[in-house]
Enzyme design. Structure first.
Site, mmCIF file in Angstrom:
data_model
loop_
_atom_site.group_PDB
_atom_site.id
_atom_site.type_symbol
_atom_site.label_atom_id
_atom_site.label_comp_id
_atom_site.label_asym_id
_atom_site.label_seq_id
_atom_site.Cartn_x
_atom_site.Cartn_y
_atom_site.Cartn_z
ATOM 1 N N ALA A 22 0.832 -1.212 0.000
ATOM 2 C CA ALA A 22 0.000 0.000 0.000
ATOM 3 C C ALA A 22 0.866 1.261 0.000
ATOM 4 O O ALA A 22 0.580 2.224 -0.724
ATOM 5 C CB ALA A 22 -0.930 -0.005 1.213
ATOM 6 N N ARG A 25 2.369 1.533 -3.650
ATOM 7 C CA ARG A 25 1.450 1.897 -4.742
ATOM 8 C C ARG A 25 0.802 3.268 -4.532
ATOM 9 O O ARG A 25 0.614 4.005 -5.500
ATOM 10 C CB ARG A 25 0.399 0.797 -4.923
ATOM 11 N N GLY A 102 6.952 -2.487 15.511
ATOM 12 C CA GLY A 102 6.367 -2.370 16.848
ATOM 13 C C GLY A 102 7.126 -1.422 17.748
ATOM 14 O O GLY A 102 7.772 -0.474 17.280
ATOM 15 N N ASP A 127 2.140 -8.455 19.100
ATOM 16 C CA ASP A 127 1.898 -8.310 20.548
ATOM 17 C C ASP A 127 0.732 -7.370 20.871
ATOM 18 O O ASP A 127 0.167 -7.431 21.952
ATOM 19 C CB ASP A 127 3.159 -7.779 21.250
ATOM 20 N N MET A 169 2.875 -16.145 22.760
ATOM 21 C CA MET A 169 3.824 -15.012 22.785
ATOM 22 C C MET A 169 3.150 -13.744 23.307
ATOM 23 O O MET A 169 2.035 -13.776 23.803
ATOM 24 C CB MET A 169 4.358 -14.785 21.379
ATOM 25 N N ALA A 186 -10.950 -21.049 27.220
ATOM 26 C CA ALA A 186 -10.008 -21.624 28.199
ATOM 27 C C ALA A 186 -10.570 -21.578 29.621
ATOM 28 O O ALA A 186 -11.336 -20.672 29.969
ATOM 29 C CB ALA A 186 -8.690 -20.850 28.137
ATOM 30 N N ARG A 211 -16.510 -29.419 38.200
ATOM 31 C CA ARG A 211 -17.807 -29.010 37.637
ATOM 32 C C ARG A 211 -18.285 -29.973 36.546
ATOM 33 O O ARG A 211 -19.292 -29.741 35.910
ATOM 34 C CB ARG A 211 -17.700 -27.603 37.029
ATOM 35 N N ARG A 256 3.690 -16.382 14.743
ATOM 36 C CA ARG A 256 4.087 -15.202 13.966
ATOM 37 C C ARG A 256 4.107 -15.479 12.475
ATOM 38 O O ARG A 256 3.978 -14.579 11.662
ATOM 39 C CB ARG A 256 5.477 -14.762 14.435
HETATM 40 O O1 F6P Z 1 7.421 -8.806 19.412
HETATM 41 C C1 F6P Z 1 6.955 -9.922 18.747
HETATM 42 C C2 F6P Z 1 7.478 -11.163 19.400
HETATM 43 O O2 F6P Z 1 7.032 -12.282 18.651
HETATM 44 C C3 F6P Z 1 7.139 -11.358 20.882
HETATM 45 O O3 F6P Z 1 5.838 -11.836 21.084
HETATM 46 C C4 F6P Z 1 8.204 -12.308 21.318
HETATM 47 O O4 F6P Z 1 8.445 -12.213 22.705
HETATM 48 C C5 F6P Z 1 9.402 -11.834 20.531
HETATM 49 O O5 F6P Z 1 8.891 -11.185 19.388
HETATM 50 C C6 F6P Z 1 10.331 -12.920 20.106
HETATM 51 O O6 F6P Z 1 11.406 -12.303 19.485
HETATM 52 P P1 F6P Z 1 12.462 -13.043 18.582
HETATM 53 O O7 F6P Z 1 11.758 -13.515 17.355
HETATM 54 O O8 F6P Z 1 13.484 -12.011 18.306
HETATM 55 O O9 F6P Z 1 12.943 -14.194 19.398
#
Ligand code: F6P
Length: 323
Positions: A22, A25, A102, A127, A169, A186, A211, A256
């Site tokens: 985005a 372009r 981030g 995150d 994470m 959960a 329960r 991720r």
């Molecule tokens: O900031 C994103 C993140 O995936 C966090 O959730 C996690 O603690 C960190 O990065 C892991 O970092 P790396 O990939 O550098 O080990």
């Protein structure tokens, strides 16, 4: 022609490619020439970039990760690193920079902006802990990955009457655990913003069996004071008394690397386009993040070094729902 550069920095996040596409372009449509720095601030400092045209950013929308590569760059934290980055931008005749990333990345962006670099940040991290954004690029796709795992664990847990611990994470923020835990039904959710002692988690899981439940699932954020390893150690020591054992699944980087969902593709697209609009209007030194459903500008000075915890109302709701 005015030359604009874009880079991705820090942990990759699904939807970063949509943002790069985005930015490229919309910038081309506004009359800019665009280059992409490779490997985040590391590539910026080394002067490693490639020209980005409309075709170069095609076919990437559905892919996780980032087509430009990314790093966590320690060098930018030093005065000499900042100086090298500024020199590299001057050498490449870059007049404006878009930084997609981030917390740490936007802190670096603020430092560059203080050196006089015309710069816009785009809020992106799984995150979802960035001040100035209600939801960041990548967070909802990462939740979906965690949720799929929880759904599958529930199937085997219920079949064998087992208890599972799922570590997700999120660094110091409980967003991923909270949302995946609530949406995954959960029995216990452990987040850094509202830490639980191992004995409390054990009681919540034991109470679920009492329960009449056939299984019990606890979702724990990696940044909680008693995260997965501490909880497993407690359960190991008290196995006989508790009457059930706990199995552990750490999702780690699996969360991720997923493909971006529709929301993250749209968020990356909307924020990327809004970043170029801000550049055209010369509104530099701001983070573009989604607030109240719209791309909003927050000064990087307010964003740098700060983070946003998980929603406390959602934490309270999670306790009410885990019955
Ligand atoms: O900031 C994103 C993140 O995936 C966090 O959730 C996690 O603690 C960190 O990065 C892991 O970092 P790396 O990939 O550098 O080990």
């Amino acid at each position: 022609m005015t030359r604009l550069a874009v880079l991705t920095s820090g942990g990759d996040a699904p939807g970063m490619n949509a943002a790069i596409r985005a930015v490229t372009r919309t910038a081309i449509a506004a009359g800019y020439e665009v280059i992409g720095y490779l490997h985040g601030y590391t590539g910026l400092i080394a002067g490693e970039f490639r020209p980005l045209g409309a075709r170069e950013v095609g076919g990437v929308m559905h892919l996780g990760g980032t087509m430009l590569g990314t790093t966590r760059c320690e060098t930018l934290r030093s005065a000499s690193g900042l100086e090298q980055a500024c020199r590299s931008l001057r050498d490449a005749r870059v007049e404006a920079l878009v930084v997609i990333g981030g917390n740490g990345s936007q802190t670096g962006a603020h430092e560059l902006s203080r050196q006089g670099v015309p710069l816009i940040g785009v809020a992106s991290t799984i995150d979802n802990d960035l001040y100035g954004a209600d939801v960041t690029i990548g967070a909802t796709s990462a939740v979906d990955v965690a949720l799929q795992a929880i759904d599958r664990l529930r199937v085997t847990a219920a079949s064998m009457q087992r208890a599972f611990l799922v570590e997700v994470m999120g660094r110091a923020c409980g967003y991923l655990a909270l949302v995946a835990g609530i949406a995954g039904g959960a029995e216990a959710i452990v987040v850094p913003e509202n830490p639980s002692e191992p004995a409390e988690v054990a009681e919540e899981l034991r109470a679920a069996y009492a329960r009449g439940k056939s299984h019990a699932i606890a979702v724990v954020a990696e940044g909680a004071p008693f995260a997965a390893d501490a909880l497993m150690a407690y359960f190991g020591t008290h196995r006989q008394r508790l009457g059930f054992e706990l199995r552990l699944t750490k999702l780690g980087h699996v969360q991720r690397g997923g493909a971006p969902g529709a929301f993250d593709r749209m968020l990356g697209t909307t924020l990327g386009a809004a970043a170029v609009e801000a550049l055209v209007a010369k509104r530099y030194g701001v983070l573009i993040g989604l607030r109240d459903g719209q791309p909003a500008h927050t000064p990087l000075a307010e964003v740098a070094g700060r983070s946003r915890p998980a929603d406390s109302a959602l934490i309270a709701l999670a306790h009410t729902l885990a019955r």
